[in-house]
Write an enzyme that holds these catalytic residues in place. Structure first.
Site, PDB file in Angstrom:
ATOM      1  CG  ASP A  47     -16.493   3.312  -5.637  1.00  0.00           C
ATOM      2  OD1 ASP A  47     -15.677   2.993  -6.512  1.00  0.00           O
ATOM      3  OD2 ASP A  47     -16.289   4.196  -4.784  1.00  0.00           O
ATOM      4  CE  LYS A 102      -1.909   2.324  14.374  1.00  0.00           C
ATOM      5  NZ  LYS A 102      -1.409   1.328  13.412  1.00  0.00           N
ATOM      6  CG  HIS A 132      -3.614  -3.929  17.847  1.00  0.00           C
ATOM      7  ND1 HIS A 132      -2.876  -3.109  17.052  1.00  0.00           N
ATOM      8  CD2 HIS A 132      -2.780  -4.937  18.201  1.00  0.00           C
ATOM      9  CE1 HIS A 132      -1.652  -3.594  16.925  1.00  0.00           C
ATOM     10  NE2 HIS A 132      -1.564  -4.705  17.615  1.00  0.00           N
ATOM     11  CE  LYS A 136      -0.310  -5.876  21.160  1.00  0.00           C
ATOM     12  NZ  LYS A 136       0.298  -7.072  20.633  1.00  0.00           N
ATOM     13  CD  GLU A 170       6.401  -4.366  14.067  1.00  0.00           C
ATOM     14  OE1 GLU A 170       5.476  -5.113  13.748  1.00  0.00           O
ATOM     15  OE2 GLU A 170       6.446  -3.165  13.743  1.00  0.00           O
ATOM     16  CG  HIS A 194       0.240   0.598  18.851  1.00  0.00           C
ATOM     17  ND1 HIS A 194      -1.121   0.672  18.761  1.00  0.00           N
ATOM     18  CD2 HIS A 194       0.646  -0.015  17.705  1.00  0.00           C
ATOM     19  CE1 HIS A 194      -1.520   0.133  17.613  1.00  0.00           C
ATOM     20  NE2 HIS A 194      -0.463  -0.274  16.951  1.00  0.00           N
ATOM     21  CE  LYS A 280       6.151  -1.807  10.246  1.00  0.00           C
ATOM     22  NZ  LYS A 280       5.498  -2.898  10.964  1.00  0.00           N
TER      23      LYS A 280
HETATM   24  C1  BG6 Z   1       0.056  -2.081  13.812  1.00  0.00           C
HETATM   25  C2  BG6 Z   1       1.003  -1.385  12.883  1.00  0.00           C
HETATM   26  O1  BG6 Z   1      -0.802  -1.153  14.424  1.00  0.00           O
HETATM   27  O2  BG6 Z   1       0.795  -2.778  14.821  1.00  0.00           O
HETATM   28  C3  BG6 Z   1       1.968  -2.385  12.273  1.00  0.00           C
HETATM   29  O3  BG6 Z   1       0.277  -0.730  11.852  1.00  0.00           O
HETATM   30  C4  BG6 Z   1       2.658  -3.200  13.344  1.00  0.00           C
HETATM   31  O4  BG6 Z   1       2.937  -1.713  11.468  1.00  0.00           O
HETATM   32  C5  BG6 Z   1       1.628  -3.794  14.304  1.00  0.00           C
HETATM   33  O5  BG6 Z   1       3.390  -4.233  12.717  1.00  0.00           O
HETATM   34  C6  BG6 Z   1       2.287  -4.515  15.449  1.00  0.00           C
HETATM   35  O6  BG6 Z   1       1.336  -5.091  16.285  1.00  0.00           O
HETATM   36  P1  BG6 Z   1       1.749  -6.192  17.354  1.00  0.00           P
HETATM   37  O7  BG6 Z   1       0.477  -6.538  18.061  1.00  0.00           O
HETATM   38  O8  BG6 Z   1       2.330  -7.346  16.577  1.00  0.00           O
HETATM   39  O9  BG6 Z   1       2.768  -5.575  18.268  1.00  0.00           O
END
Ligand code: BG6
Length: 436
Positions: A47, A102, A132, A136, A170, A194, A280
């Site tokens: 844990d 994050k 992330h 890219k 999305e 992002h 979304k």
């Molecule tokens: C993540 C979010 O950081 O990025 C998600 O938590 C989102 O909600 C995702 O779907 C999208 O990433 P990408 O690379 O598909 O644009």
């Protein structure tokens, strides 16, 4: 590679699980590579709340002779402080690096507090805050595109740019992440990190050099010049059916869509709005940044035909099918001097070949100790400062239909041509704002 989890698994179950996951994503992986990888996987069970878990981790690391481990905290954000303190008590922070997933905090005060906890145990050079999008290739291209092609620099300012639009659409919903997402929402999930990073890459001055510090310094200047978000130009939405998602609180007002106008008070950008929308459950999946250039000062042609000419657009496709498209005007066929928009496009996959996945690069960077593609403390805190008014006074959340382009109220956010339909949007779709 040592996993730490509460499960009852032993090394073998962990290895079988990893093998299945890799094969599902990459059926042709060379068998010897997969065997070598799986042979290096170990699992410490326990844990996160118990110090004994971290002592067991220390023992396992010592058994494998690990000298500079990277601790990757892909864990619920509320556990960051506990885990960092326990790593420190187990003697695991002195000669190591720490990767933090994050969201980094949930507002300015909590981000500052998290930075304080991290710095009580680690030096800033040991901390790697993951976003992330910074891993890219398509996002990094913004930097290379701007500062290696001198033809664009004279245009890249308030004299020639009317506005900038950034869309992260999305089509999926929260996909089983209801309870996490409900405590976060679109602003915290993708805008604070992002999309503001994309704004910074588009708006920053040329860095004085290529070092990570030089890039971070210029980004921080952009964020520092940004006005706190004006709630009057913020629209939040929630897709119909969100409240039925598992893990979502009854009556939740968490936004699954956001549209906002950001202003940068600098000599280069004063008066040029940066419109950002993310959602979304939308009509398409597309991530794009579009630089909208000003209209010509005179309308000489198109007397008989459609209104025009169209604004020149420089469109960076950042998601799937990434690339760049420049929309220009050319003479339309026929007897009149009418113009018609034409696209000059580059598809990066065809032009440049395979590029690495974001996480492939970021975890490699953390292992190498290279901070270039990570968030720095001051950067993260400035972005929370910009969003803070919207977190304090979020305002109403408007419903929208799954598969639409978000609530109609968001159409009033952008000036000029309105929201531009993303290039990847289905033709004949419902993308509004095509009135160029
Ligand atoms: C993540 C979010 O950081 O990025 C998600 O938590 C989102 O909600 C995702 O779907 C999208 O990433 P990408 O690379 O598909 O644009």
């Amino acid at each position: 590679m040592i996993g730490v989890a509460r499960s009852e698994w032993h090394d073998q179950e962990f290895r079988d699980h990893a093998r299945g996951a890799v094969l599902a994503a990459w059926p042709d992986v060379p068998a010897e590579v997969l065997d070598r990888l799986c042979g290096r996987l170990h699992l410490v069970t326990g844990d996160y709340g118990q110090l004994s878990t971290f002592d067991a981790l220390a023992t396992t690391l010592a058994e494998h002779g690990a000298r500079l481990p990277v601790h990757y905290l892909a864990i619920p954000p509320a556990l960051f402080p506990t885990v960092v303190e326990s790593l420190s008590l187990a003697g695991l922070t002195t000669s190591s690096r720490l990767v933090v997933e994050k969201p980094f905090g949930r507002d300015l005060a909590s981000a500052r507090e998290l930075n304080r906890v991290l710095h009580a145990h680690l030096d800033e050079s040991q901390v790697f805050r993951i976003d992330h999008y910074l891993g890219k290739e398509s996002v990094e291209d913004l930097l290379v595109f701007r500062f290696t092609n001198s033809m664009f620099e004279p245009l890249w300012n308030r004299n020639h740019v009317e506005s900038v639009q950034i869309t992260m659409a999305e089509s999926i919903g929260v996909e089983g992440r209801g309870s996490f997402y409900d405590s976060v929402g679109a602003l915290r999930d993708v805008v604070q990190n992002h999309l503001l990073q994309v704004v910074a890459l588009l708006a920053m001055e040329p860095p004085v050099g290529p070092e990570p510090k030089h890039l971070a310094d210029e980004k921080v200047k952009v964020f520092a010049a940004m006005r706190p978000l004006d709630c009057a130009s913020l629209v939040r939405g929630q897709y119909a059916g969100y409240l039925d998602e598992p893990g979502v609180a009854p009556g939740s007002t968490t936004e699954t869509y956001v549209a906002a106008r950001f202003e940068i008070d600098s000599w280069r950008w004063a008066g040029v709005p940066f419109f950002v929308r993310a959602g979304k459950g939308l009509a398409a999946s597309a991530t794009e940044a579009v630089v909208v250039l000003r209209e010509p000062p005179q309308q000489l042609f198109n007397e008989s035909g459609p209104p025009g000419p169209a604004r020149n657009l420089l469109r960076f496709v950042l998601g799937r099918n990434d690339g760049v498209t420049f929309t220009l005007n050319a003479k339309a066929p026929g007897p009149e001097l009418d113009s018609q928009p034409v696209d000059i496009s580059v598809d990066f996959a065809s032009a440049l070949g395979r590029r690495a996945e974001a996480y492939e690069r970021l975890l490699g960077d953390a292992i190498d100790g290279n901070p270039r593609r990570f968030g720095r403390e001051d950067m993260v805190e400035e972005t929370w400062r910009v969003l803070q008014p919207a977190l304090d006074r979020p305002g109403p959340v408007y419903p929208y239909a799954m598969g639409s382009w978000g609530p109609a109220e968001a159409d009033a956010v952008p000036s000029g041509p309105g929201w531009l339909p993303p290039k990847a949007a289905p033709s004949g779709g419902v993308a509004p704002g095509s009135g160029l």
